[in-house]
Scaffold this active site. Sequence first.
Site, PDB file in Angstrom:
ATOM      1  N   CYS A   1      75.439  63.399  61.372  1.00 59.51           N
ATOM      2  CA  CYS A   1      76.658  63.233  60.566  1.00 59.51           C
ATOM      3  C   CYS A   1      76.697  61.806  60.058  1.00 59.51           C
ATOM      4  O   CYS A   1      75.663  61.129  60.023  1.00 59.51           O
ATOM      5  CB  CYS A   1      77.905  63.634  61.354  1.00 59.51           C
TER       6      CYS A   1
ATOM      7  N   ASN B   1      78.097  59.496  63.763  1.00 55.49           N
ATOM      8  CA  ASN B   1      77.576  59.926  65.076  1.00 55.49           C
ATOM      9  C   ASN B   1      78.587  59.678  66.206  1.00 55.49           C
ATOM     10  O   ASN B   1      78.215  59.396  67.340  1.00 55.49           O
ATOM     11  CB  ASN B   1      76.223  59.258  65.386  1.00 55.49           C
TER      12      ASN B   1
ATOM     13  N   CYS C   1      81.798  61.761  65.913  1.00 55.03           N
ATOM     14  CA  CYS C   1      82.695  62.929  65.896  1.00 55.03           C
ATOM     15  C   CYS C   1      81.923  64.245  65.800  1.00 55.03           C
ATOM     16  O   CYS C   1      81.798  64.980  66.780  1.00 55.03           O
ATOM     17  CB  CYS C   1      83.687  62.839  64.733  1.00 55.03           C
ATOM     18  N   ARG C   2      81.405  64.567  64.619  1.00 58.07           N
ATOM     19  CA  ARG C   2      80.834  65.899  64.399  1.00 58.07           C
ATOM     20  C   ARG C   2      79.495  66.115  65.081  1.00 58.07           C
ATOM     21  O   ARG C   2      79.308  67.121  65.780  1.00 58.07           O
ATOM     22  CB  ARG C   2      80.701  66.168  62.899  1.00 58.07           C
ATOM     23  N   SER C   3      78.536  65.205  64.879  1.00 51.45           N
ATOM     24  CA  SER C   3      77.206  65.468  65.464  1.00 51.45           C
ATOM     25  C   SER C   3      77.194  65.374  66.986  1.00 51.45           C
ATOM     26  O   SER C   3      76.505  66.172  67.633  1.00 51.45           O
ATOM     27  CB  SER C   3      76.114  64.608  64.817  1.00 51.45           C
TER      28      SER C   3
ATOM     29  N   ASP D   1      84.799  66.162  57.795  1.00 51.12           N
ATOM     30  CA  ASP D   1      84.894  64.938  58.587  1.00 51.12           C
ATOM     31  C   ASP D   1      86.300  64.821  59.167  1.00 51.12           C
ATOM     32  O   ASP D   1      87.269  64.715  58.419  1.00 51.12           O
ATOM     33  CB  ASP D   1      84.586  63.755  57.662  1.00 51.12           C
TER      34      ASP D   1
HETATM   35  P1  4NP Z   1      81.471  61.555  62.022  1.00 47.40           P
HETATM   36  O1  4NP Z   1      82.901  60.930  61.632  1.00 47.40           O
HETATM   37  O2  4NP Z   1      80.565  61.342  60.827  1.00 47.40           O
HETATM   38  O3  4NP Z   1      81.759  62.995  62.249  1.00 47.40           O
HETATM   39  O4  4NP Z   1      81.021  60.801  63.264  1.00 47.40           O
HETATM   40  C1  4NP Z   1      83.051  59.617  61.169  1.00 47.40           C
HETATM   41  C2  4NP Z   1      83.135  58.594  62.069  1.00 47.40           C
HETATM   42  C3  4NP Z   1      83.317  57.293  61.623  1.00 47.40           C
HETATM   43  C4  4NP Z   1      83.393  57.033  60.270  1.00 47.40           C
HETATM   44  C5  4NP Z   1      83.288  58.075  59.362  1.00 47.40           C
HETATM   45  C6  4NP Z   1      83.108  59.369  59.817  1.00 47.40           C
HETATM   46  N1  4NP Z   1      83.598  55.709  59.811  1.00 47.40           N
HETATM   47  O5  4NP Z   1      83.717  55.530  58.589  1.00 47.40           O
HETATM   48  O6  4NP Z   1      83.633  54.776  60.618  1.00 47.40           O
END
Ligand code: 4NP
Length: 160
Positions: free
Chosen positions: A11, A14, A16-18, A128
């Site tokens: 994702c 790294n 939340c989703r992955s 997201d």
């Molecule tokens: P992820 O979510 O891609 O599912 O881990 C996010 C976590 C942090 C950020 C964006 C998306 N960020 O911009 O910090």
Amino acid sequence: MSDRVGVLFVCLGNICRSPTAHGVFEAQVASAGLADRVWIDSAGTGAWHVGEAPDSRATAAALERGYHLEHLRARQVSREDFQRFDYLLAMDRQNLQVLNSLAPADARARPRLFLEFARRSESREVPDPYYGVDGGFQHVLDLVEDACEGLLLDIRERYL
Ligand code: 4NP
């Protein structure tokens, strides 16, 4: 490592989703008795959260369904990943685009959207949840559980 089927969930951050997909698939693979046949990892296309544990909202939502994420730590996708994994699975089209732009010509696997393996949902992207409401993490889990089941079937058919 090389005698195992390698799965990398990707994702943006790294956190939340992955990692959610990582923890859910670890649990499904373990309960299928296949932990020694499948190697699972996750990574982000971005580097902002490298070394951090998953987002506490993701960890709490996962734990409500019995999945553990707290042992995971964020890392960024690397060029070596394209030689090591049999499945490179992007959470959304933006992640897929980044993976495609990094992929060397001799990559072991073509990056794909993780939700290609979903069977109950017709969504092809995991939204997201980072800036959204808490319910977003439950929706992520619903999509991830569905696609992990389909992924395990695909691995059984192709490799085991
Ligand atoms: P992820 O979510 O891609 O599912 O881990 C996010 C976590 C942090 C950020 C964006 C998306 N960020 O911009 O910090």
